[in-house]
Design a protein around this motif. Structure first.
Motif, PDB file in Angstrom:
ATOM      1  N   GLY A 105       0.784  -1.226   0.000  1.00  0.00           N
ATOM      2  CA  GLY A 105       0.000   0.000   0.000  1.00  0.00           C
ATOM      3  C   GLY A 105       0.816   1.276   0.000  1.00  0.00           C
ATOM      4  N   LYS A 106       2.133   1.152  -0.092  1.00  0.00           N
ATOM      5  CA  LYS A 106       2.995   2.338  -0.077  1.00  0.00           C
ATOM      6  C   LYS A 106       3.804   2.417  -1.357  1.00  0.00           C
ATOM      7  N   GLN A 107       4.283   3.622  -1.652  1.00  0.00           N
ATOM      8  CA  GLN A 107       5.127   3.800  -2.831  1.00  0.00           C
ATOM      9  C   GLN A 107       6.516   3.222  -2.589  1.00  0.00           C
ATOM     10  N   ARG A 108       7.152   2.861  -3.678  1.00  0.00           N
ATOM     11  CA  ARG A 108       8.521   2.382  -3.577  1.00  0.00           C
ATOM     12  C   ARG A 108       9.399   3.519  -3.056  1.00  0.00           C
ATOM     13  N   ALA A 137       9.120  -4.599   4.645  1.00  0.00           N
ATOM     14  CA  ALA A 137       8.910  -4.314   3.220  1.00  0.00           C
ATOM     15  C   ALA A 137       9.641  -5.361   2.391  1.00  0.00           C
ATOM     16  N   VAL A 138       9.381  -5.329   1.097  1.00  0.00           N
ATOM     17  CA  VAL A 138      10.215  -6.056   0.152  1.00  0.00           C
ATOM     18  C   VAL A 138      11.357  -5.126  -0.235  1.00  0.00           C
ATOM     19  N   TYR A 139      12.573  -5.613  -0.115  1.00  0.00           N
ATOM     20  CA  TYR A 139      13.758  -4.817  -0.423  1.00  0.00           C
ATOM     21  C   TYR A 139      14.293  -5.266  -1.778  1.00  0.00           C
ATOM     22  N   LEU A 140      14.515  -4.274  -2.640  1.00  0.00           N
ATOM     23  CA  LEU A 140      14.951  -4.546  -4.005  1.00  0.00           C
ATOM     24  C   LEU A 140      16.275  -3.862  -4.285  1.00  0.00           C
TER      25      LEU A 140
END
Length: 115
Positions: A42-45, A91-94
């Motif tokens: 639900g949040k921006q990258r 979060a997912v970390y990229l």
């Protein structure tokens, strides 16, 4: 083209630490920048940390003093050391690399911080 694969995510209690790794399939020594982003539901990258080719680093205010980005060109890896983790860091970390002629993203690794 270089490909990126992240690892090191997982479940950790608040206050704990994790070290994320981004392994490149080829040389990243020529990358203009290597960056860690994160995306929570639900949040921006969000840009978390960036290291330019010359070594200059930038950190989001939310992680400054707690996270450290590093780069190992000899082993084609980028790391993100995360200390004093908070629930908001979940979060997912990229991993991302600007290879000048092209840009490349990894698939991401999940980090979950429990209270």
């Amino acid at each position: 083209q270089v490909q990126l694969v992240e690892s090191g995510g997982g479940l950790v209690q608040a206050g704990g630490s994790l070290r994320l790794s981004c392994a490149a399939s080829g040389s990243i020594s020529s990358a203009n920048a290597v960056v860690w982003y994160r995306q929570a539901p639900g949040k921006q990258r969000e840009l978390v940390a960036r290291m330019l080719k010359g070594g200059t680093t930038y950190y989001a205010d939310s992680v400054k003093g707690r996270f450290t980005i590093s780069r190992d060109n000899a082993n084609n890896r980028v790391y993100l050391q995360m200390n004093s983790l908070k629930a908001d860091d979940t979060a997912v970390y990229l991993c991302y690399a600007d290879m000048n002629l092209y840009q490349v993203w990894g698939q991401g690794t999940q980090v979950t911080v429990s209270e």
